[in-house]
Design a protein around this motif. Structure first.
Motif, PDB file in Angstrom:
ATOM      1  N   THR A   6       0.842  -1.193   0.000  1.00 44.73           N
ATOM      2  CA  THR A   6       0.000   0.000   0.000  1.00 44.73           C
ATOM      3  C   THR A   6       0.878   1.244   0.000  1.00 44.73           C
ATOM      4  OG1 THR A   6      -0.101  -0.024   2.406  1.00 44.73           O
ATOM      5  CG2 THR A   6      -1.878  -1.153   1.226  1.00 44.73           C
ATOM      6  N   ALA A   7       0.302   2.357  -0.429  1.00 44.08           N
ATOM      7  CA  ALA A   7       1.036   3.623  -0.433  1.00 44.08           C
ATOM      8  C   ALA A   7       1.326   4.043   1.001  1.00 44.08           C
ATOM      9  CB  ALA A   7       0.219   4.689  -1.138  1.00 44.08           C
ATOM     10  N   PRO A   8       2.469   4.671   1.232  1.00 47.77           N
ATOM     11  CA  PRO A   8       2.781   5.165   2.570  1.00 47.77           C
ATOM     12  C   PRO A   8       1.703   6.142   3.052  1.00 47.77           C
ATOM     13  CG  PRO A   8       4.716   5.258   1.179  1.00 47.77           C
ATOM     14  CD  PRO A   8       3.548   4.932   0.284  1.00 47.77           C
ATOM     15  N   VAL A   9       1.462   6.123   4.353  1.00 45.29           N
ATOM     16  CA  VAL A   9       0.445   6.973   4.968  1.00 45.29           C
ATOM     17  C   VAL A   9       1.110   7.816   6.048  1.00 45.29           C
ATOM     18  CG1 VAL A   9      -1.673   6.977   6.354  1.00 45.29           C
ATOM     19  CG2 VAL A   9      -1.358   5.256   4.565  1.00 45.29           C
ATOM     20  N   VAL A  10       0.798   9.121   6.055  1.00 43.18           N
ATOM     21  CA  VAL A  10       1.318  10.015   7.095  1.00 43.18           C
ATOM     22  C   VAL A  10       0.178  10.344   8.047  1.00 43.18           C
ATOM     23  CG1 VAL A  10       2.311  12.281   7.585  1.00 43.18           C
ATOM     24  CG2 VAL A  10       3.085  10.978   5.586  1.00 43.18           C
ATOM     25  N   GLU A  11       0.454  10.173   9.341  1.00 55.47           N
ATOM     26  CA  GLU A  11      -0.537  10.460  10.385  1.00 55.47           C
ATOM     27  C   GLU A  11       0.069  11.394  11.411  1.00 55.47           C
ATOM     28  OE1 GLU A  11      -1.414   6.634  12.073  1.00 55.47           O
ATOM     29  OE2 GLU A  11      -2.782   6.103  10.449  1.00 55.47           O
ATOM     30  N   ARG A  12      -0.749  12.330  11.919  1.00 60.56           N
ATOM     31  CA  ARG A  12      -0.320  13.171  13.039  1.00 60.56           C
ATOM     32  C   ARG A  12      -0.730  12.458  14.319  1.00 60.56           C
ATOM     33  NH1 ARG A  12      -3.287  18.079  12.726  1.00 60.56           N
ATOM     34  NH2 ARG A  12      -4.632  17.287  14.360  1.00 60.56           N
ATOM     35  N   VAL A  13       0.233  12.273  15.221  1.00 58.57           N
ATOM     36  CA  VAL A  13      -0.019  11.602  16.497  1.00 58.57           C
ATOM     37  C   VAL A  13       0.197  12.639  17.593  1.00 58.57           C
ATOM     38  CG1 VAL A  13       0.578   9.629  17.960  1.00 58.57           C
ATOM     39  CG2 VAL A  13       0.830   9.447  15.462  1.00 58.57           C
ATOM     40  N   ASP A  14      -0.872  13.374  17.904  1.00 56.32           N
ATOM     41  CA  ASP A  14      -0.760  14.488  18.848  1.00 56.32           C
ATOM     42  C   ASP A  14      -0.258  14.052  20.223  1.00 56.32           C
ATOM     43  OD1 ASP A  14      -1.595  16.470  17.032  1.00 56.32           O
ATOM     44  OD2 ASP A  14      -3.706  16.078  17.460  1.00 56.32           O
TER      45      ASP A  14
END
Length: 112
Positions: A6-14
């Motif tokens: 799958t395509a890389p995914v960027v997530e904000r982890v507050d």
């Protein structure tokens, strides 16, 4: 038949004050920050050696900075990688503040 990656995914982890880039569900890199009022101060970016050379650092930072813009905050690039990225991508100049000695003192106190 093997699964297609799958395509890389960027997530904000507050809760951890960072953005993470995930490849097939595995954390491949992070861009760490602290918020100082309306500023998001980026102080460390790292991509795991197992994922090096795939452009993931640039993808991580690009999406993190786009998220900062959308949130109405400003960027302070203390991290050398983020600083170089901002220099090469003028589209973020309008929301970038310098890493002044005051910001650096604040960051040092924040990180303990």
């Amino acid at each position: 038949m093997s699964e297609t990656p799958t395509a890389p995914v960027v997530e904000r982890v507050d809760a951890r004050h960072r953005y993470e880039i995930l490849v097939d569900g595995k954390r491949a890199g992070v861009a760490a920050y602290r918020d100082r009022g309306a500023q998001r101060v980026f102080f460390h970016t790292e991509v795991d050696d197992a994922f090096a050379g795939q452009g993931l650092g640039a993808q991580l930072v690009q999406q993190a900075l786009e998220d900062v813009r959308e949130s109405g905050k400003r960027i302070v690039p203390v991290c050398p990688y983020v600083a170089k990225f901002v220099q090469r991508h003028a589209e973020f100049a309008d929301i970038t503040d310098p890493a002044t000695p005051d910001v650096l003192r604040w960051l040092e106190a924040e990180l303990g």
